[in-house]
Scaffold this motif. Structure first.
Motif, PDB file in Angstrom:
ATOM      1  N   GLN A  42      17.693  30.167 -78.961  1.00 52.45           N
ATOM      2  CA  GLN A  42      17.638  29.748 -77.566  1.00 52.45           C
ATOM      3  C   GLN A  42      17.707  30.985 -76.678  1.00 52.45           C
ATOM      4  O   GLN A  42      18.626  31.802 -76.801  1.00 52.45           O
ATOM      5  N   LEU A  43      16.736  31.135 -75.796  1.00 53.78           N
ATOM      6  CA  LEU A  43      16.679  32.257 -74.871  1.00 53.78           C
ATOM      7  C   LEU A  43      16.868  31.717 -73.464  1.00 53.78           C
ATOM      8  O   LEU A  43      16.116  30.854 -73.012  1.00 53.78           O
ATOM      9  N   GLN A  44      17.891  32.209 -72.772  1.00 54.69           N
ATOM     10  CA  GLN A  44      18.191  31.781 -71.402  1.00 54.69           C
ATOM     11  C   GLN A  44      17.361  32.617 -70.433  1.00 54.69           C
ATOM     12  O   GLN A  44      17.341  33.852 -70.536  1.00 54.69           O
ATOM     13  N   LEU A  45      16.691  31.961 -69.483  1.00 53.12           N
ATOM     14  CA  LEU A  45      15.876  32.650 -68.469  1.00 53.12           C
ATOM     15  C   LEU A  45      16.437  32.301 -67.094  1.00 53.12           C
ATOM     16  O   LEU A  45      16.565  31.125 -66.748  1.00 53.12           O
ATOM     17  N   PRO A  49      15.619  34.572 -56.531  1.00 51.97           N
ATOM     18  CA  PRO A  49      16.109  33.213 -56.373  1.00 51.97           C
ATOM     19  C   PRO A  49      15.644  32.324 -57.521  1.00 51.97           C
ATOM     20  O   PRO A  49      14.654  32.632 -58.196  1.00 51.97           O
ATOM     21  N   PRO A  50      16.346  31.207 -57.727  1.00 44.58           N
ATOM     22  CA  PRO A  50      15.930  30.282 -58.788  1.00 44.58           C
ATOM     23  C   PRO A  50      14.621  29.583 -58.414  1.00 44.58           C
ATOM     24  O   PRO A  50      14.218  29.577 -57.267  1.00 44.58           O
ATOM     25  N   GLY A  51      13.972  29.008 -59.416  1.00 43.71           N
ATOM     26  CA  GLY A  51      12.728  28.271 -59.180  1.00 43.71           C
ATOM     27  C   GLY A  51      11.480  29.053 -59.523  1.00 43.71           C
ATOM     28  O   GLY A  51      10.371  28.608 -59.249  1.00 43.71           O
ATOM     29  N   CYS A  66      16.541  28.136 -66.902  1.00 39.73           N
ATOM     30  CA  CYS A  66      16.164  27.295 -68.028  1.00 39.73           C
ATOM     31  C   CYS A  66      16.374  28.054 -69.332  1.00 39.73           C
ATOM     32  O   CYS A  66      16.806  29.195 -69.320  1.00 39.73           O
ATOM     33  N   SER A  67      16.062  27.391 -70.434  1.00 39.26           N
ATOM     34  CA  SER A  67      16.091  28.075 -71.725  1.00 39.26           C
ATOM     35  C   SER A  67      14.885  27.624 -72.525  1.00 39.26           C
ATOM     36  O   SER A  67      14.389  26.507 -72.359  1.00 39.26           O
TER      37      SER A  67
END
Length: 194
Positions: A42-45, A49-51, A66-67
């Motif tokens: 699992q790779l967290q991205l 800013p978010p989105g 997300c991941s």
């Protein structure tokens, strides 16, 4: 005869090596071969800013935060590889991050392992500077009234302040009376308001 005894003894000692008791620290060869394939990583991205849209060079992508699940390749030796994550978002400059994947091959005593560095992958997106507007509004000169006639040979019209100074000078010199000055001043001020 000695050869037969030596071969028999060697054979018996080898059969003992093929089976380990449950207290032995090393698994059997059949256990090592029957291990399940490595699980997905699992790779967290994350982006600031978010989105932002995040897309890996390996294929999977998502909208941050997300991941994504990445399948760890099976390798029999230590190796390091890299891939990239591209972040895009309207109104922001794109960003690309490099991610290292370190594979450490397993042995009979330890399973293979894979590590992702960095995890989470964080990108700080920079806002796009506003572009200057190349088209400037043109300022149009005031149009004369439809019914007015402009004499091109007439001198340019003085401002209300200049005209008032001229009338005051005439009053001081005695050319016009105070009543004439007040009347002309009121007329001048009314015309300058429109």
């Amino acid at each position: 005869m000695r050869r037969v005894i030596a071969i028999a003894a060697a054979g018996l000692s080898l059969t003992g090596c093929t089976s380990f008791s449950s207290s032995d620290p090393l698994p059997s060869l059949s256990d090592a071969l029957s291990r399940p394939p490595p699980a997905a990583l699992q790779l967290q991205l994350v982006s600031t800013p978010p989105g932002a849209n995040a897309l890996t060079s390996l294929g999977p992508g998502c909208t941050t935060p997300c991941s994504v699940a990445l399948q760890a390749p099976e390798t029999g030796f230590s190796t390091t590889s890299e891939f990239t994550i591209s972040y895009t978002m309207d109104g922001f400059l794109p960003a690309t991050m490099v991610v290292q994947v370190v594979h450490v091959g397993g042995s009979l005593a330890a399973p293979p392992s894979t590590k992702i560095n960095p995890n989470p992958v964080v990108a700080v997106l920079q806002a796009v500077a506003p572009t200057p507007n190349p088209t400037k509004k043109m300022i149009r000169p005031d149009k004369p009234a439809k019914n007015s006639v402009v004499d091109p040979s007439a001198p340019p019209r003085a401002s209300a302040a200049q005209e008032l100074e001229r009338l005051h000078a005439l009053l001081v010199r005695g050319v016009i009376s105070q009543t004439d000055f007040d009347s002309l001043k009121a007329k001048l001020l009314r015309s300058s308001l429109y």
